[in-house]
Design a protein around this motif. Sequence first.
Motif, mmCIF file in Angstrom:
data_model
loop_
_atom_site.group_PDB
_atom_site.id
_atom_site.type_symbol
_atom_site.label_atom_id
_atom_site.label_comp_id
_atom_site.label_asym_id
_atom_site.label_seq_id
_atom_site.Cartn_x
_atom_site.Cartn_y
_atom_site.Cartn_z
ATOM 1 N N SER A 101 21.907 -11.120 -2.912
ATOM 2 C CA SER A 101 20.597 -11.481 -2.385
ATOM 3 C C SER A 101 20.518 -13.003 -2.230
ATOM 4 O O SER A 101 21.484 -13.720 -2.506
ATOM 5 N N GLU A 102 19.369 -13.507 -1.842
ATOM 6 C CA GLU A 102 19.261 -14.916 -1.441
ATOM 7 C C GLU A 102 19.463 -15.895 -2.592
ATOM 8 O O GLU A 102 20.240 -16.852 -2.465
ATOM 9 N N TYR A 103 18.757 -15.692 -3.696
ATOM 10 C CA TYR A 103 18.760 -16.696 -4.763
ATOM 11 C C TYR A 103 19.713 -16.327 -5.897
ATOM 12 O O TYR A 103 19.938 -15.151 -6.189
#
Length: 238
Positions: A101-103
């Motif tokens: 995912s992004e973070y």
Amino acid sequence: MNRGVGVTDAIRSGVPEWSLEAFSVLSLLGDLLVIIPALGVLYLADVLHSLSRGERNQSLCSDQTAFLVATVFGGLALVVLLKATFAFPRTPAEWHVIEPSEYGFPSGHTMAAMVFWGALVLWLQFDRRSVRLCVAGVVVSLVGVSRLALGVHYLVDVLASMAFGVVYLAAIAWITQERPERAFGVAVIIAVLSAVVTGGSERAILALGGTVGAAIGWWVIERSPVRQQLFETLDHKH
């Protein structure tokens, strides 16, 4: 700050390719695909046990199990909230064995594992507590190492996740006095905050829906008319 402190890149470069599939499997011990069904099985087993005892004036799901379910849902929502709050980047893309995912901070899988397996250790009575603590410690450590081996987290991400999980478990036990209705209330508040902070991201909405759904489901099934209907249905089948 180098969140890898020289460890993450060493692990990633030193892990043989043939072992990556095994690390992917170990990572599932902190994944929603395992945790959510496990909570469902735990809840249903408790309800079915109550129905088999025929104690119509007792709760179908024990306060202990309901509190555990609420605690885990709150912890999963807290992962979403913390990731959005810190918004720290992932490791370099060339390290990634899987699509993350992004973070990258904190490690969601590691924190979810700490909350879920930690809650099992603290609030389910099976075997000796020392044995339960040992098993949970091994499982959480394996999940953390797997995230490093898969190249999607730095060492600091994993260690911070373990700390966040411990603090959360201690805090929710103290705040709610291990009462399920309070635990569900705290979990819903965290889920709402995560939805607000992320601007209604998909993960936050899923966390909110799951948390609210679990709270409503628990409340409904413990209503006296619903309990009586379940017992009557069971009687007819016999």
